[in-house]
Write an enzyme that holds these catalytic residues in place. Structure first.
Site, mmCIF file in Angstrom:
data_model
loop_
_atom_site.group_PDB
_atom_site.id
_atom_site.type_symbol
_atom_site.label_atom_id
_atom_site.label_comp_id
_atom_site.label_asym_id
_atom_site.label_seq_id
_atom_site.Cartn_x
_atom_site.Cartn_y
_atom_site.Cartn_z
ATOM 1 C CG ASP A 100 -1.992 -1.099 1.120
ATOM 2 O OD1 ASP A 100 -2.003 -1.856 0.145
ATOM 3 O OD2 ASP A 100 -2.795 -1.207 2.066
ATOM 4 C CE LYS B 3 -3.840 -4.206 1.139
ATOM 5 N NZ LYS B 3 -4.612 -3.349 2.054
ATOM 6 C CB CYS C 280 -2.286 -3.082 5.193
ATOM 7 S SG CYS C 280 -3.963 -2.392 5.064
#
Length: 205
Positions: free
Chosen positions: A8, A106, A151
């Site tokens: 991310d 995701k 995450c």
């Protein structure tokens, strides 16, 4: 085979982003150094939410940090972030994303969040990352990115659950720290589950 998994590294998670993580931009030079190392596979994730995603506080008329039930699970609410096909969802400037061989998306289902690079939070659907890594005979995963306490942590725990040897690169991660001790607790959880917490200087491939 060794894989580098970058979690991310998107505009909305940089300090000036919609869900800004303090000093997240400071890990990007370290990410670039990792990208020069001889990893066999380099992959990355993107949070990739529809605008009506159930993790967005705005969609519940609530404030970030409040909780709801989403997909049968407790869900902390966040500011609107990483909406599909917006600039906030693009990779941040400052790291060489051209080195990434494949990107996994995701958080695409509005009815459930997905912190992990491997599954949604209910382990109902796979992102395809595990299949891809196994097709490439990967045994060791080195993980970096944001956020340490969400995450990154859940990606590490799922990777261990799936049978990989996992290394969390601590100087190439940053936490959002909704609560003061979240980062420390996350490292404890990763270590207890079997991950090795290392720095980028300790990597020897």
């Amino acid at each position: 085979m060794n894989a580098l998994l970058l979690v991310d590294l998107q505009n909305d998670f940089m300090p000036d982003g919609a869900l800004g993580v303090k000093e997240a931009d400071q890990i990007l030079p370290i990410i670039n150094k990792l990208l020069e190392m001889p990893f066999d596979v380099i992959v990355a994730t993107k949070d990739w939410h529809p605008s009506d995603h159930g993790s967005f506080a705005k969609n519940h008329r609530k404030q970030p940090g409040e909780h709801v039930i989403l997909g049968g699970l407790d869900q902390v609410l966040w500011p609107v972030h990483c909406v599909q096909k917006t600039n906030g969802a693009e990779f941040a400037i400052g790291w060489n994303s051209t080195k990434v061989k494949k990107v996994f998306y995701k958080g695409t289902d509005k009815n459930i969040d997905s912190y992990s690079a491997f599954f949604d939070n209910g382990h109902l659907k796979s992102t395809g990352l595990d299949d891809y890594l196994k097709e490439n005979s990967v045994e060791n995963i080195f993980i970096a990115g944001v956020t340490t306490d969400y995450c990154v942590k859940y990606s590490v725990l799922d990777a261990l659950y799936l049978g990989y040897h996992v290394y969390t690169i601590s100087d190439a991660c940053k936490a959002v720290n909704l609560n003061e001790k979240d980062e420390d607790e996350s490292y404890k959880a990763m270590r207890s589950a079997g991950a090795k917490i290392i720095t980028s200087k300790e990597i020897a491939l």
